[in-house]
Design an enzyme around this catalytic site. Structure first.
Site, PDB file in Angstrom:
ATOM      1  N   ASN A 172       7.141  -7.484  -8.535  1.00  0.00           N
ATOM      2  CA  ASN A 172       7.687  -6.415  -7.715  1.00  0.00           C
ATOM      3  C   ASN A 172       9.197  -6.535  -7.877  1.00  0.00           C
ATOM      4  O   ASN A 172       9.824  -7.387  -7.251  1.00  0.00           O
ATOM      5  CB  ASN A 172       7.286  -6.563  -6.250  1.00  0.00           C
ATOM      6  N   HIS A 199       4.476  -2.231  -6.445  1.00  0.00           N
ATOM      7  CA  HIS A 199       5.369  -1.710  -5.402  1.00  0.00           C
ATOM      8  C   HIS A 199       4.555  -1.519  -4.132  1.00  0.00           C
ATOM      9  O   HIS A 199       3.466  -0.934  -4.174  1.00  0.00           O
ATOM     10  CB  HIS A 199       5.994  -0.378  -5.818  1.00  0.00           C
ATOM     11  N   ILE A 200       5.076  -2.000  -3.036  1.00  0.00           N
ATOM     12  CA  ILE A 200       4.385  -1.890  -1.752  1.00  0.00           C
ATOM     13  C   ILE A 200       4.333  -0.434  -1.307  1.00  0.00           C
ATOM     14  O   ILE A 200       3.300   0.048  -0.850  1.00  0.00           O
ATOM     15  CB  ILE A 200       5.081  -2.778  -0.701  1.00  0.00           C
ATOM     16  N   SER A 201       5.452   0.268  -1.441  1.00  0.00           N
ATOM     17  CA  SER A 201       5.492   1.682  -1.072  1.00  0.00           C
ATOM     18  C   SER A 201       5.235   2.530  -2.319  1.00  0.00           C
ATOM     19  O   SER A 201       5.312   2.041  -3.449  1.00  0.00           O
ATOM     20  CB  SER A 201       6.859   2.041  -0.470  1.00  0.00           C
ATOM     21  N   TYR A 244       7.546  -0.670   4.634  1.00  0.00           N
ATOM     22  CA  TYR A 244       6.980  -1.844   3.975  1.00  0.00           C
ATOM     23  C   TYR A 244       5.984  -2.624   4.826  1.00  0.00           C
ATOM     24  O   TYR A 244       5.378  -3.570   4.335  1.00  0.00           O
ATOM     25  CB  TYR A 244       8.116  -2.777   3.523  1.00  0.00           C
ATOM     26  N   ARG A 279      14.253   6.871  -6.873  1.00  0.00           N
ATOM     27  CA  ARG A 279      13.223   5.829  -6.971  1.00  0.00           C
ATOM     28  C   ARG A 279      12.056   6.234  -7.883  1.00  0.00           C
ATOM     29  O   ARG A 279      11.180   5.435  -8.165  1.00  0.00           O
ATOM     30  CB  ARG A 279      12.671   5.488  -5.591  1.00  0.00           C
ATOM     31  N   HIS A 283      14.673   0.551 -10.906  1.00  0.00           N
ATOM     32  CA  HIS A 283      15.324   1.810 -11.241  1.00  0.00           C
ATOM     33  C   HIS A 283      16.656   1.633 -11.963  1.00  0.00           C
ATOM     34  O   HIS A 283      17.291   2.622 -12.322  1.00  0.00           O
ATOM     35  CB  HIS A 283      15.561   2.615  -9.959  1.00  0.00           C
TER      36      HIS A 283
END
EC number: 4.2.1.10
Length: 146
Positions: free
Chosen positions: A73, A101-103, A22, A112, A79
């Site tokens: 976010n 989403h950061i990732s 992150y 995920r 999920h």
């Protein structure tokens, strides 16, 4: 115009929790940049974070009642939460929401890869780091101004 920016569980730990995934930017840093950008774009932003699903849902209801778009976010609730999806459906039917989403959730663990929210989102930004919030805000402002 007011844009509501919501962050879900564990996002208060940005900069501390799993920086290899992150990054080192904190949520306070993200919010500061969003306030700066909002000023440039001529909009107001309301940034909130909660580790509690019900509180996020309450904030979504307030945004729906006010007719405000949402940037969210949802963290791990992405999920798992049908309740969050149901609340966001009202936003989806109105001003819309962007899922951030950061990732890159699709390049991580299999569990995920599924989002309950993406099918009803106006758009999804994933894997671009914290700049994804800024891109979402620019998009929301550009579409509402057109």
């Amino acid at each position: 115009m007011n844009v509501v920016i919501l962050n879900g569980p564990n996002l208060d730990r940005l900069g501390k929790r799993q920086p290899e995934i992150y990054g080192s930017t904190t949520l306070a840093d993200v919010e500061l940049e969003l306030f700066r950008l909002a000023g440039q774009l001529g909009v107001d932003v309301e940034c909130k974070q909660s580790n509690y699903e019900g509180e996020l849902i309450d904030w979504i209801h307030c945004a729906a009642d006010a007719g405000n778009p949402v940037i969210i976010n949802p963290g791990g609730l992405t999920h798992t939460s049908v309740a969050l999806r149901d609340a966001l459906a009202e936003i989806s039917d109105g001003p819309g929401f962007i899922e951030v989403h950061i990732s890159n959730i699709h390049a991580r663990e299999e569990f995920r890869h599924h989002s309950y929210l993406s099918p009803i989102a106006t758009g999804v930004i994933a894997g671009l780091g914290t700049i994804g919030y800024e891109l979402a805000l620019r998009y929301v402002v550009s579409t509402l101004n057109s």
